[in-house]
Design a protein around this motif. Structure first.
Motif, short mmCIF file in Angstrom:
data_model
loop_
_atom_site.label_atom_id
_atom_site.label_comp_id
_atom_site.label_asym_id
_atom_site.label_seq_id
_atom_site.Cartn_x
_atom_site.Cartn_y
_atom_site.Cartn_z
N TRP A 44 0.89 -1.33 -0.03
CA TRP A 44 0.10 -0.07 0.14
C TRP A 44 0.87 1.27 -0.06
CZ3 TRP A 44 -4.81 -1.67 -0.98
CH2 TRP A 44 -5.24 -2.67 -0.22
N PHE A 45 2.04 1.22 0.31
CA PHE A 45 3.03 2.53 0.85
C PHE A 45 2.88 3.54 -0.62
CE2 PHE A 45 5.96 0.53 4.17
CZ PHE A 45 4.75 0.28 4.90
N TRP A 46 2.95 4.59 -0.26
CA TRP A 46 3.30 5.89 -0.93
C TRP A 46 2.33 5.95 -2.01
CZ3 TRP A 46 6.54 7.06 2.44
CH2 TRP A 46 7.29 5.97 2.87
N ALA A 61 4.79 11.59 -9.02
CA ALA A 61 6.07 12.57 -9.52
C ALA A 61 7.21 12.34 -8.60
CB ALA A 61 5.76 14.15 -9.70
N GLN A 62 6.78 12.30 -7.10
CA GLN A 62 7.71 12.19 -6.23
C GLN A 62 8.41 10.83 -6.13
OE1 GLN A 62 9.17 14.08 -4.33
NE2 GLN A 62 10.03 13.19 -2.58
N ALA A 75 13.48 7.90 -4.51
CA ALA A 75 12.92 6.75 -3.96
C ALA A 75 12.42 6.84 -2.63
CB ALA A 75 14.23 5.73 -3.96
N PRO A 76 11.23 6.10 -2.39
CA PRO A 76 10.82 6.24 -1.00
C PRO A 76 11.78 5.73 -0.06
CG PRO A 76 9.38 4.94 -2.24
CD PRO A 76 10.62 5.19 -3.13
#
Length: 196
Positions: free
Chosen positions: A104-106, A187-188, A193-194
């Motif tokens: 689920w992240f980001w 975009a981020q 990278a997370p």
């Protein structure tokens, strides 16, 4: 750019009314040009949580769980459609969601709630906001709250009457908010990278 949106619905009841809202969101999202897909917890039919997806050795998770993990990883955003059971979330939707974590992240998520009464499931929607945040999603501030659902959407998920007109007016802002955060998150992730 078309966003890949998964719309999650979790009632296991035999006379499900909330699927009307899930169907409406899928249809309205597609009309905006998004690739929206319904994920019905009853159809996926994961067992009560014993092992999370990440706890299975690679390649040994049940087929339904593996397929859903891939869909979640490939999605740009999520919408969770929740009814309200005793002021809380539906157990079927919560069980399905709890099988995953890092998948689920980001990514952003939005909450749509419903009920047969005038409170429109908002208490459950409020609970979902904190659950999804804890699971690594950015939960958008716009929500949909539909009730009484039988007076808002017909059996085919089409808006009906004054309540249906109100839903259609509200959906645009809801979808715009999710789209803005979806674009920002995409975009981020491409820029940096997370952190983990």
């Amino acid at each position: 750019m078309s966003d890949n949106i998964l719309v999650f619905y979790g009632s296991y009841r035999s006379d499900r009314m909330g699927v009307r809202l899930a169907d409406y969101i899928v249809s309205a999202s597609r009309a905006r040009g998004d690739n929206a897909q319904l994920v019905d917890a009853k159809e996926v039919d994961l067992p009560m949580l014993d092992r999370m997806y990440k706890e299975y050795p690679k390649g040994t998770a049940p087929a339904a769980m593996e397929a859903l993990a891939e869909k979640i990883r490939s999605a740009d955003a999520f919408v969770f459609v929740t009814g309200e059971y005793n002021w809380g979330p539906q157990p079927g939707l919560k069980n399905l969601t709890d099988h995953f974590l890092e998948e689920w992240f980001w990514r952003p998520a939005a909450v749509a709630s419903y009920s047969t009464g005038r409170f429109s499931g908002v208490r459950s929607g409020t609970v979902w906001h904190s659950i999804l945040s804890e699971m690594g999603m950015v939960v958008v501030s716009s929500t949909l709250a539909v009730g009484p659902i039988s007076q808002t959407l017909d059996a085919a998920g089409k808006p009906t009457g004054a309540a249906g007109e109100s839903l259609e007016r509200s959906f645009g802002r809801f979808a715009d908010d999710l789209a803005w955060w979806t674009e920002a998150a995409r975009a981020q992730r491409a820029r940096k990278a997370p952190p983990y």
